[in-house]
Design an enzyme around this catalytic site. Structure first.
Site, PDB file in Angstrom:
ATOM      1  N   GLU A   1     -10.836 -13.452 -17.368  1.00  0.00           N
ATOM      2  CA  GLU A   1      -9.869 -12.491 -16.837  1.00  0.00           C
ATOM      3  C   GLU A   1      -9.003 -13.123 -15.756  1.00  0.00           C
ATOM      4  O   GLU A   1      -7.803 -12.851 -15.680  1.00  0.00           O
ATOM      5  CB  GLU A   1     -10.592 -11.272 -16.260  1.00  0.00           C
ATOM      6  CG  GLU A   1     -11.289 -10.419 -17.288  1.00  0.00           C
ATOM      7  CD  GLU A   1     -12.021  -9.271 -16.642  1.00  0.00           C
ATOM      8  OE1 GLU A   1     -11.517  -8.125 -16.764  1.00  0.00           O
ATOM      9  OE2 GLU A   1     -13.075  -9.501 -16.014  1.00  0.00           O
TER      10      GLU A   1
ATOM     11  N   TYR B   1      12.908   3.435  -2.998  1.00  0.00           N
ATOM     12  CA  TYR B   1      11.950   3.292  -4.098  1.00  0.00           C
ATOM     13  C   TYR B   1      11.734   1.828  -4.468  1.00  0.00           C
ATOM     14  O   TYR B   1      10.621   1.426  -4.829  1.00  0.00           O
ATOM     15  CB  TYR B   1      12.404   4.050  -5.340  1.00  0.00           C
ATOM     16  CG  TYR B   1      12.725   5.511  -5.147  1.00  0.00           C
ATOM     17  CD1 TYR B   1      12.433   6.183  -3.967  1.00  0.00           C
ATOM     18  CD2 TYR B   1      13.328   6.223  -6.158  1.00  0.00           C
ATOM     19  CE1 TYR B   1      12.727   7.526  -3.819  1.00  0.00           C
ATOM     20  CE2 TYR B   1      13.626   7.575  -6.010  1.00  0.00           C
ATOM     21  CZ  TYR B   1      13.329   8.218  -4.834  1.00  0.00           C
ATOM     22  OH  TYR B   1      13.616   9.547  -4.683  1.00  0.00           O
TER      23      TYR B   1
ATOM     24  N   ILE C   1     -10.582  -3.908  -9.507  1.00  0.00           N
ATOM     25  CA  ILE C   1      -9.353  -3.141  -9.386  1.00  0.00           C
ATOM     26  C   ILE C   1      -9.434  -2.181  -8.192  1.00  0.00           C
ATOM     27  O   ILE C   1      -8.411  -1.818  -7.622  1.00  0.00           O
ATOM     28  CB  ILE C   1      -8.980  -2.402 -10.698  1.00  0.00           C
ATOM     29  CG1 ILE C   1     -10.067  -1.434 -11.146  1.00  0.00           C
ATOM     30  CG2 ILE C   1      -8.635  -3.399 -11.789  1.00  0.00           C
ATOM     31  CD1 ILE C   1      -9.668  -0.566 -12.347  1.00  0.00           C
ATOM     32  N   GLU C   2     -10.642  -1.816  -7.803  1.00  0.00           N
ATOM     33  CA  GLU C   2     -10.817  -0.979  -6.608  1.00  0.00           C
ATOM     34  C   GLU C   2     -10.239  -1.683  -5.381  1.00  0.00           C
ATOM     35  O   GLU C   2      -9.576  -1.071  -4.541  1.00  0.00           O
ATOM     36  CB  GLU C   2     -12.303  -0.669  -6.378  1.00  0.00           C
ATOM     37  CG  GLU C   2     -12.923   0.237  -7.421  1.00  0.00           C
ATOM     38  CD  GLU C   2     -13.448  -0.487  -8.659  1.00  0.00           C
ATOM     39  OE1 GLU C   2     -14.213   0.154  -9.412  1.00  0.00           O
ATOM     40  OE2 GLU C   2     -13.117  -1.666  -8.887  1.00  0.00           O
TER      41      GLU C   2
ATOM     42  N   LYS D   1      -6.427  -0.975 -15.823  1.00  0.00           N
ATOM     43  CA  LYS D   1      -6.459  -2.241 -16.556  1.00  0.00           C
ATOM     44  C   LYS D   1      -6.379  -1.911 -18.037  1.00  0.00           C
ATOM     45  O   LYS D   1      -7.196  -1.151 -18.561  1.00  0.00           O
ATOM     46  CB  LYS D   1      -7.759  -2.996 -16.258  1.00  0.00           C
ATOM     47  CG  LYS D   1      -7.891  -4.296 -17.044  1.00  0.00           C
ATOM     48  CD  LYS D   1      -9.256  -4.952 -16.844  1.00  0.00           C
ATOM     49  CE  LYS D   1      -9.312  -5.609 -15.494  1.00  0.00           C
ATOM     50  NZ  LYS D   1     -10.475  -6.502 -15.369  1.00  0.00           N
TER      51      LYS D   1
END
Length: 117
Positions: free
Chosen positions: A22, A54, A72-73, A99
């Site tokens: 990964e 933005y 990902i946390e 993901k």
């Protein structure tokens, strides 16, 4: 009046993950973001200085997505903290980081974390 800015389906190719493949090969990630902020002045005066740009929000997210994380946390937490630092006027943040096609060995479209602060 409650006012929110939403940036939906921001797509990034990044290198977040626990498995060595990964971090070497990477994967696609989708970020959905909603921020609550007082935009009453912008509604009245049509002035960019009365809102949050933005594009600047997007650049904060992009910058954090470029930093590899195992979890990902952790990546989502960094995005949230960076947004808070850069835009102190934000009252509330809802952030989803997903993901795409996680390496589970099964048919899963995405695995996601949802943070609210």
């Amino acid at each position: 009046m409650t006012t929110k800015i939403e940036l939906k389906s921001m797509r990034f190719y990044a290198y977040h993950g626990v498995d060595p493949q990964e971090t070497r090969v990477g994967n696609w990630f989708i970020v959905d973001l909603m921020v609550t902020v007082d935009l009453v002045q912008a509604i009245e005066n049509d002035n960019l200085d009365s809102t949050i740009n933005y594009a600047e929000i997007y650049e904060v997210v992009k910058s954090e997505m470029n930093v590899p994380s195992k979890l990902i946390e952790h990546a989502a937490g960094r995005i949230l903290k960076s947004l808070r630092r850069r835009f102190p006027q934000i009252e509330h943040i809802q952030l989803k980081l997903a993901k795409q096609n996680p390496p589970f060995g099964g048919d899963v479209q995405s695995a996601a974390i949802l943070l609210e602060d």
